[in-house]
Design an enzyme around this catalytic site. Structure first.
Site, PDB file in Angstrom:
ATOM      1  N   HIS A  83       4.931   0.314  -0.257  1.00  0.00           N
ATOM      2  CA  HIS A  83       5.717  -0.338   0.779  1.00  0.00           C
ATOM      3  C   HIS A  83       4.956  -1.399   1.302  1.00  0.00           C
ATOM      4  O   HIS A  83       3.536  -1.484   1.538  1.00  0.00           O
ATOM      5  CB  HIS A  83       6.362   0.547   1.843  1.00  0.00           C
ATOM      6  N   GLU A 130       6.157   8.032   6.531  1.00  0.00           N
ATOM      7  CA  GLU A 130       6.342   6.749   7.572  1.00  0.00           C
ATOM      8  C   GLU A 130       7.947   6.451   7.578  1.00  0.00           C
ATOM      9  O   GLU A 130       8.541   6.645   6.525  1.00  0.00           O
ATOM     10  CB  GLU A 130       5.413   5.633   7.254  1.00  0.00           C
ATOM     11  N   HIS A 183       0.897  -1.029   0.048  1.00  0.00           N
ATOM     12  CA  HIS A 183      -0.100   0.109   0.146  1.00  0.00           C
ATOM     13  C   HIS A 183       0.896   1.231   0.033  1.00  0.00           C
ATOM     14  O   HIS A 183       2.264   1.275   0.196  1.00  0.00           O
ATOM     15  CB  HIS A 183      -1.047   0.040   1.392  1.00  0.00           C
ATOM     16  N   HIS A 197       0.760   5.746   1.247  1.00  0.00           N
ATOM     17  CA  HIS A 197       0.093   6.685   2.026  1.00  0.00           C
ATOM     18  C   HIS A 197       0.410   8.189   1.087  1.00  0.00           C
ATOM     19  O   HIS A 197       1.352   8.448   0.818  1.00  0.00           O
ATOM     20  CB  HIS A 197       0.531   6.966   3.420  1.00  0.00           C
TER      21      HIS A 197
END
Ligand SMILES: *[C@@H]1O[C@H](CO)[C@@H](O)[C@H](O)[C@H]1NC(C)=O
Ligand SMILES: *[C@@H]1O[C@H](CO)[C@@H](O)[C@H](O)[C@H]1NC(C)=O
Ligand SMILES: *[C@@H]1O[C@H](CO)[C@@H](O)[C@H](O)[C@H]1NC(C)=O
Ligand SMILES: *[C@@H]1O[C@H](CO)[C@@H](O)[C@H](O)[C@H]1NC(C)=O
Ligand SMILES: *[C@@H]1O[C@H](CO)[C@@H](O)[C@H](O)[C@H]1NC(C)=O
Ligand SMILES: *[C@@H]1O[C@H](CO)[C@@H](O)[C@H](O)[C@H]1NC(C)=O
Ligand SMILES: *[C@@H]1O[C@H](CO)[C@@H](O)[C@H](O)[C@H]1NC(C)=O
Ligand SMILES: *[C@@H]1O[C@H](CO)[C@@H](O)[C@H](O)[C@H]1NC(C)=O
Ligand SMILES: *[C@@H]1O[C@H](CO)[C@@H](O)[C@H](O)[C@H]1NC(C)=O
Length: 367
Positions: A133, A95, A88, A90
């Site tokens: 990732h 992150e 997925h 973001h």
């Protein structure tokens, strides 16, 4: 060697923010993460956790406790045959993953460049926005430390969790939990866009890592890991192979930046700081910054003087320091290493590096 005495701290005007930041009652040590901004310290494994498959997520710093500056989380899990989460990305959240203990494998892909590394204790991976990732827990007792900026990302894990975790023995995770499934499944991961999770189910994690890295021309424990000069390229830093600086402020401190104002677009910084034992004749400096910050102890013992209390933090303990809070920190043991997370571009690490010398070793001089 002469140590630098206290830097002159620019005193920021005492504003409403200060009063709000210090508006709390009770001791600084807490058993539960506060739901508003105040100074606090919390022991390793004390923060409330939630169960996602075989993984336990704990949040020593949350959106509410940091006014959304960042979330600090730790994930404890056994090794698994499958990915810890389906691939997925973001769009809004940056992150960062760090191995506190044990090993996990991290895959990142951006602009067609798929990289993977096996991260063991002290290794770091950066996952900027829009980086596909995924990760997999490898060792039987692994703890992954995560920093997500901006804060509030824990809401995703609350939503995914089947239950809140509780252990009267503070067991890092449930040794009897099933370890055989990716969690959540593809239907669920595809329904999480309101949490800034965009499933990338076509992503195929490469399986050709040699000596913990792929592609084969990766520098992984074979040479220095430079940080990128932009805020969008994913990158990895093996323990002690990144940039290093030696500060003499209040003793020796070796600062190893993992996230700099450049790599975060000025939004936050993350560094490890390794420090020697406080000498009797060194004056400890007062610190105060314009952003919120947190320390997590990685080795040794960190002493923090704040709010009239003397806090002694051991491995895995976290102290949260609101903006404009005056504090002091030092080590009373021979070797202490902490992770520092700072909001904005003007945190303690940036200040120390500005007056430090570039240094080639993770340890300080012998005298
Ligand atoms: C502290 O005292 C020791 C021993 O007397 C001396 O070697 C050292 O230079 C002193 N450090 C500073 C910063 O004055
Ligand atoms: C910076 O460090 C040097 C020694 O490395 C010291 O002489 C100088 O006073 C320091 N600057 C400040 C502002 O403290
Ligand atoms: C301190 O917090 C209390 C309770 O949340 C609130 O009623 C009060 O207005 C706050 N005071 C200041 C100065 O922010
Ligand atoms: C991430 O991707 C989205 C959708 O393509 C785009 O709107 C956004 O600008 C990207 N963000 C960054 C930081 O590149
Ligand atoms: C976990 O606890 C919180 C409050 O402490 C509660 O709101 C939430 O529903 C609980 N989650 C689960 C999955 O039980
Ligand atoms: C794990 O595998 C066992 C045996 O195949 C199966 O019974 C169980 O449902 C699986 N657990 C999960 C969470 O998929
Ligand atoms: C995915 O998980 C959800 C929630 O556990 C479940 O309702 C659904 O049936 C699962 N879907 C598939 C395809 O396994
Ligand atoms: C490593 O190899 C890939 C092809 O597999 C190439 O695209 C990339 O530029 C190389 N990277 C370096 C740092 O040489
Ligand atoms: C920094 O924060 C700004 C404002 O929230 C955001 O637009 C930007 O994408 C962030 N950049 C990075 C690299 O996180």
């Amino acid at each position: 060697m002469r140590f630098t005495q206290c830097l002159v701290v620019v005193v920021v005007a005492f504003t409403a923010g200060t009063a709000q930041a210090l508006n709390y009652s009770g001791p600084i040590w807490v058993d539960e993460v506060p739901t508003y901004v105040r100074p606090y310290a919390i022991q390793h494994y004390s923060a409330g956790g939630c169960v996602v498959g075989s993984q336990i997520y704990r949040f020593p710093v949350t959106g509410p406790s940091s006014d959304n500056a960042f979330t600090l989380m730790s994930t404890n899990a056994p090794g698994s045959d499958s990915l810890g989460v389906l691939p997925h990305l973001h769009q809004l959240h940056y992150e960062n993953m760090f191995s506190f203990r044990g090993r996990f494998q991290l895959w990142t892909e951006k602009d067609g460049d798929q990289e993977t590394r096996i991260l063991t204790q002290g290794d770091y991976g950066a996952i900027p926005q829009n980086t596909t990732h995924t990760f997999q827990f490898l060792d039987p007792d692994t703890e992954m430390l995560g920093v997500v900026q901006p804060g509030g990302f824990e809401d995703l894990f609350y939503a995914l969790s089947s239950s809140n975790y509780s252990s009267s023995t503070s067991s890092p995770y449930n040794p009897f939990a099933s370890t055989n499934s990716s969690s959540p499944n593809s239907t669920v991961i595809s329904s999480l866009e309101s949490f800034d999770v965009y499933a990338e189910l076509d992503f195929s994690p490469r399986t050709d890592a040699v000596n913990g890295a792929a592609p084969t021309n990766s520098t992984w424990r074979t040479g220095p890991n430079a940080l990128p000069s932009n805020a969008y390229t994913p990158y990895y830093v093996a323990k002690d192979y990144g940039p290093k600086y030696l500060s003499t402020e209040g003793g020796y401190q070796v600062i190893q930046p993992l996230v700099t104002p450049t790599t975060s677009g000025g939004n936050f910084t993350v560094s490890t700081i390794t420090m020697d034992r406080l000498s009797r004749n060194v004056t400890v400096c007062d610190q105060s910054f314009t952003g919120h910050a947190a320390f997590e102890v990685l080795e040794g013992q960190l002493t923090v003087l704040m709010g009239g209390e003397v806090l002694k933090l051991l491995q895995g303990d976290v102290v949260f320091i609101p903006e404009k809070t005056t504090y002091k920190y030092y080590s009373l043991v021979a070797y202490t290493k902490v992770m520092l997370i700072s909001q904005g571009a003007e945190g303690l690490d940036t200040k120390l590096i500005a007056n430090a010398t570039s240094w080639s070793s993770p340890v300080w001089p012998t005298s």
